[in-house]
Design a protein around this motif. Structure first.
Motif, short mmCIF file in Angstrom:
data_model
loop_
_atom_site.label_atom_id
_atom_site.label_comp_id
_atom_site.label_asym_id
_atom_site.label_seq_id
_atom_site.Cartn_x
_atom_site.Cartn_y
_atom_site.Cartn_z
N LEU A 131 -5.08 13.54 10.87
CA LEU A 131 -4.59 12.24 10.85
C LEU A 131 -4.99 11.64 9.40
CD1 LEU A 131 -5.08 10.97 14.41
CD2 LEU A 131 -3.02 12.65 13.31
N THR A 132 -6.00 11.90 9.19
CA THR A 132 -6.57 11.10 7.83
C THR A 132 -5.94 11.66 6.60
OG1 THR A 132 -8.82 10.79 8.72
CG2 THR A 132 -8.72 10.75 6.37
N ARG A 133 -5.56 12.98 6.44
CA ARG A 133 -4.94 13.65 5.39
C ARG A 133 -3.48 13.13 5.61
NH1 ARG A 133 -7.31 18.17 6.87
NH2 ARG A 133 -5.55 19.08 8.18
N LEU A 134 -2.92 13.22 6.68
CA LEU A 134 -1.58 12.59 6.97
C LEU A 134 -1.02 11.13 6.59
CD1 LEU A 134 1.04 13.38 9.61
CD2 LEU A 134 -0.03 11.09 9.76
N ARG A 135 -2.10 10.41 6.90
CA ARG A 135 -1.99 9.07 6.50
C ARG A 135 -1.87 8.76 5.00
NH1 ARG A 135 -6.09 7.98 10.38
NH2 ARG A 135 -5.36 7.71 12.31
N ARG A 136 -2.24 9.78 3.98
CA ARG A 136 -2.16 9.36 2.62
C ARG A 136 -0.73 9.66 2.22
NH1 ARG A 136 -6.07 14.47 0.74
NH2 ARG A 136 -7.80 13.78 1.99
N ARG A 137 0.09 10.21 3.09
CA ARG A 137 1.39 10.50 2.83
C ARG A 137 2.77 9.52 3.31
NH1 ARG A 137 2.55 16.37 5.06
NH2 ARG A 137 4.47 16.01 4.14
N ILE A 138 1.76 8.59 4.07
CA ILE A 138 2.56 7.38 4.69
C ILE A 138 1.88 6.09 4.59
CG2 ILE A 138 3.67 6.53 7.15
CD1 ILE A 138 3.45 9.39 8.23
N GLY A 139 2.46 5.36 3.82
CA GLY A 139 1.78 4.18 3.37
C GLY A 139 2.03 3.10 4.27
N MET A 140 1.19 2.08 4.46
CA MET A 140 1.48 1.07 5.35
C MET A 140 0.91 -0.42 4.85
SD MET A 140 0.48 0.78 9.45
CE MET A 140 1.81 0.08 10.44
N VAL A 141 1.83 -1.31 5.21
CA VAL A 141 1.80 -2.67 4.56
C VAL A 141 1.77 -3.56 5.74
CG1 VAL A 141 2.63 -4.73 3.49
CG2 VAL A 141 2.97 -2.33 2.63
N PHE A 142 0.53 -4.20 6.11
CA PHE A 142 0.00 -5.28 7.34
C PHE A 142 0.65 -6.68 6.93
CE2 PHE A 142 -2.94 -1.76 6.67
CZ PHE A 142 -2.86 -0.97 7.94
N GLN A 143 0.78 -7.28 8.46
CA GLN A 143 1.39 -8.64 8.45
C GLN A 143 -0.02 -9.60 7.70
OE1 GLN A 143 2.10 -10.05 12.30
NE2 GLN A 143 1.96 -12.04 11.83
N ILE A 147 6.70 8.11 2.87
CA ILE A 147 7.32 7.08 3.53
C ILE A 147 6.37 5.73 3.70
CG2 ILE A 147 7.89 6.51 6.13
CD1 ILE A 147 8.16 9.60 6.43
N LEU A 148 7.25 4.59 3.50
CA LEU A 148 6.47 3.36 3.45
C LEU A 148 6.80 2.78 4.69
CD1 LEU A 148 6.88 2.09 -0.09
CD2 LEU A 148 4.60 2.18 0.93
N LEU A 149 5.53 2.08 5.51
CA LEU A 149 5.85 1.30 6.73
C LEU A 149 5.49 -0.31 6.41
CD1 LEU A 149 4.03 3.80 9.06
CD2 LEU A 149 6.53 3.79 8.56
N PHE A 150 6.35 -1.06 6.79
CA PHE A 150 6.09 -2.44 6.37
C PHE A 150 6.07 -3.04 7.94
CE2 PHE A 150 7.87 -1.10 2.58
CZ PHE A 150 7.08 -1.92 1.54
N ASP A 151 5.00 -3.55 8.26
CA ASP A 151 4.56 -4.30 9.54
C ASP A 151 4.81 -5.74 9.55
OD1 ASP A 151 4.18 -4.88 12.23
OD2 ASP A 151 2.35 -3.96 12.31
N GLU A 152 5.89 -6.34 9.78
CA GLU A 152 6.10 -7.63 9.58
C GLU A 152 5.46 -8.33 8.17
OE1 GLU A 152 5.89 -10.36 12.77
OE2 GLU A 152 6.26 -8.69 14.10
N PRO A 153 5.87 -7.80 7.13
CA PRO A 153 5.32 -8.28 5.93
C PRO A 153 5.24 -9.57 5.28
CG PRO A 153 7.24 -7.06 5.36
CD PRO A 153 7.07 -7.06 6.86
N THR A 154 6.21 -10.42 5.82
CA THR A 154 6.16 -11.69 5.40
C THR A 154 5.85 -12.71 6.68
OG1 THR A 154 8.70 -11.73 5.90
CG2 THR A 154 8.01 -11.32 3.87
N SER A 155 5.63 -12.28 7.56
CA SER A 155 5.40 -13.12 8.74
C SER A 155 4.21 -14.16 8.86
CB SER A 155 5.14 -12.29 9.99
OG SER A 155 6.51 -11.56 10.53
#
Lengths: 221, 266
Positions: free
Chosen positions: B94-106, B179-187
């Motif tokens: 999972l640690t290796r995989l998370r390098r390939r999927i970026g995440m931006v938090f609220q 892949i980029l994941l945005f979790d309610e980036p402007t909330s």
């Protein structure tokens, strides 16, 4: 009748005091390093989610928090050598007692400090592919230690003062030398006054220095 | 069939379920994401949209179902004592995989003890083990992309919410995620700061990046997304183009949800 203070006989023994001061410093530095690093390890184990780690760590903390350091030092010096096939020096016995006790207390400080960091910091680290150890070392501990600094300073002061307990097994430090000088010259008042002031003169600048460190670390907040 | 049929799915989600104790938050999600897709996930709070996003980079471990990244299933199967099959996930994978999927938090979650550029360099230095000079140069490129090169040496405490979120985006971009994941980036932003963050996200869309965005900004979703998912009760209740879902929803629940968000304009 007014007491006539006379410090001259003490300064005649300044070489003995110097030896004592070096002994105090030596045991302080050793116990500080051992106590805090062991405390960090135990604190990490306490924080872990693995029972195999948390349980022994909790037992360690409770045992050493709830027994007097003086008793531990005496036990390590007089009892342990009977159980193990080697000699225990006064230094070793005192270092064991003081370090283990300090580790128990500082483990709780480390655990509390680590727990105080927002879960979002862990998430941010995980999200960029950092491992548990990397997040702990790069993200969590630097922030936690900053918050723990006042508590760790107190621990350091305690360790410095606990070093006097080593005199009970005839380890040569300040109090031990003071007792020697006082019994040679029959001047306990002056001697123990000098010892007390010597401790203050050691500790106070040290504490001031940590205030400066705290301020410098706080700059980014 | 969604997306471009000649392209293999970059991310394929099948039968995804997530339970927290008795509470079933996701109840069977199937989803295919093709390279270049921009997917907006909308729905009421509690519909499971954030949980879905957090399962995609395994911040939450799915209770059931499987996720494939680039054709490779994450985790491995294990037979339980009763003969049923569960998936288990090794933390190292999972640690290796998370390098390939970026995440931006609220809540941005910047590292407060590091400068802006320090935040962006952290993954390059610690995870990818790039030399300092190279990492710094790359981090500066990303900070420039989000318009914050001049704030490189500032600590997060001295940045506005919008600037913090842009640094967080740069931090995610530095690792070249697929892949980029945005979790309610402007909330959690003040209204006047929302625009600068959305502008950055829009510019990333124009670069053709693959993105999934959980949002309440329906107006932005309309312009940003190639596809909109409406989640309700832990399932994808309705999906389609922004035009279909946001302007001509077929399902009654989608219509009711949108009616409560009349305050947006296209």
């Amino acid at each position: 009748m007014e007491y006539q203070w006379n410090f001259a006989p003490i300064f005649a023994h300044s070489d003995a005091l110097l030896v004592g001061a070096l002994g105090t410093l030596r045991i302080f530095v050793v116990c500080l390093l051992l106590g805090l690093s062991l405390g960090l390890l135990v604190g990490l184990a306490r924080y872990s989610t693995r029972r195999l780690l948390t349980w022994p760590a909790a037992a360690f903390v409770e045992f050493f928090r709830n027994t007097p350091v003086l008793v531990q030092i005496i036990w390590f010096f007089f009892a342990l050598p009977i159980l193990v096939p080697f000699e225990i020096s006064p230094m070793t016995a005192a270092v064991l007692g003081i370090s283990l006790n300090s580790a128990a207390f500082s483990a709780e400080i480390f655990r509390g400090g680590i727990q105080s960091i927002e879960p979002g910091q862990w998430e941010a680290g995980r999200a960029i592919g950092m491992s548990y150890a990397q997040i702990m070392r790069r993200i969590i501990l630097p922030q936690a230690i900053r918050r723990m600094l006042p508590a760790l300073t107190n621990r350091g002061i305690e360790i410095f003062k606990m070093s006097t307990l080593a005199s009970v097994v005839a380890y040569v430090e300040l109090l031990h030398q003071g007792r020697l000088i006082a019994s040679l010259n029959f001047n306990p008042i002056e001697t123990y006054t000098v010892i007390a002031v010597a401790f203050f003169l050691f500790l106070y600048p040290l504490v001031r220095a940590t205030y400066v460190l705290e301020r410098r670390l706080g700059r980014s907040d | 069939m969604n997306g471009n049929p000649d392209m293999r799915a970059l991310l394929r989600v099948g039968g995804l379920e997530k339970r927290f104790g008795e509470n079933a938050v996701l109840r069977g999600i199937d989803l295919e994401v093709t390279a270049g897709d921009r997917i907006a996930i909308i729905g009421a709070s509690g519909s499971g949209k954030s949980t879905l996003l957090r399962c995609l980079n395994f911040m939450e471990l799915p209770t059931a179902g499987r996720i494939e990244l680039d054709g490779v299933a994450v985790g491995s199967e294990r037979r339980r004592g009763d003969g049923s099959i569960e998936r288990v996930y090794a933390e190292a994978e999972l640690t290796r995989l998370r390098r390939r999927i970026g995440m931006v938090f609220q809540q941005f979650n910047l590292f407060p003890h590091m400068t802006a550029i320090g935040n962006v360099m952290e993954g390059l230095r610690t995870v990818l083990r790039r030399p300092a000079a190279e990492a710094r140069a790359r981090a500066l490129v990303e900070l420039t992309r989000v318009g914050l090169a001049d704030k490189a040496e500032e600590y997060p405490a001295r940045l506005s919410g919008g600037q913090k979120q842009r640094v967080a985006i740069a931090r995610a971009l530095a690792l070249d995620p697929e892949i980029l994941l945005f979790d309610e980036p402007t909330s959690s932003l003040d209204p006047e700061l929302v625009g600068e963050v959305l502008a950055v996200i829009r510019s990333l869309a124009e670069e053709g990046r693959t993105m999934l965005l959980v949002t309440h900004e329906l107006g932005f979703a309309y312009h940003f997304a190639s596809r909109v998912l409406f989640l309700a009760d832990g399932v994808i209740h309705e999906q389609g183009s922004p035009e279909e879902v946001l302007k001509h929803p077929r399902e009654a629940r989608t219509q009711a949800f949108l009616a409560r968000h009349r305050a947006f304009s296209f």
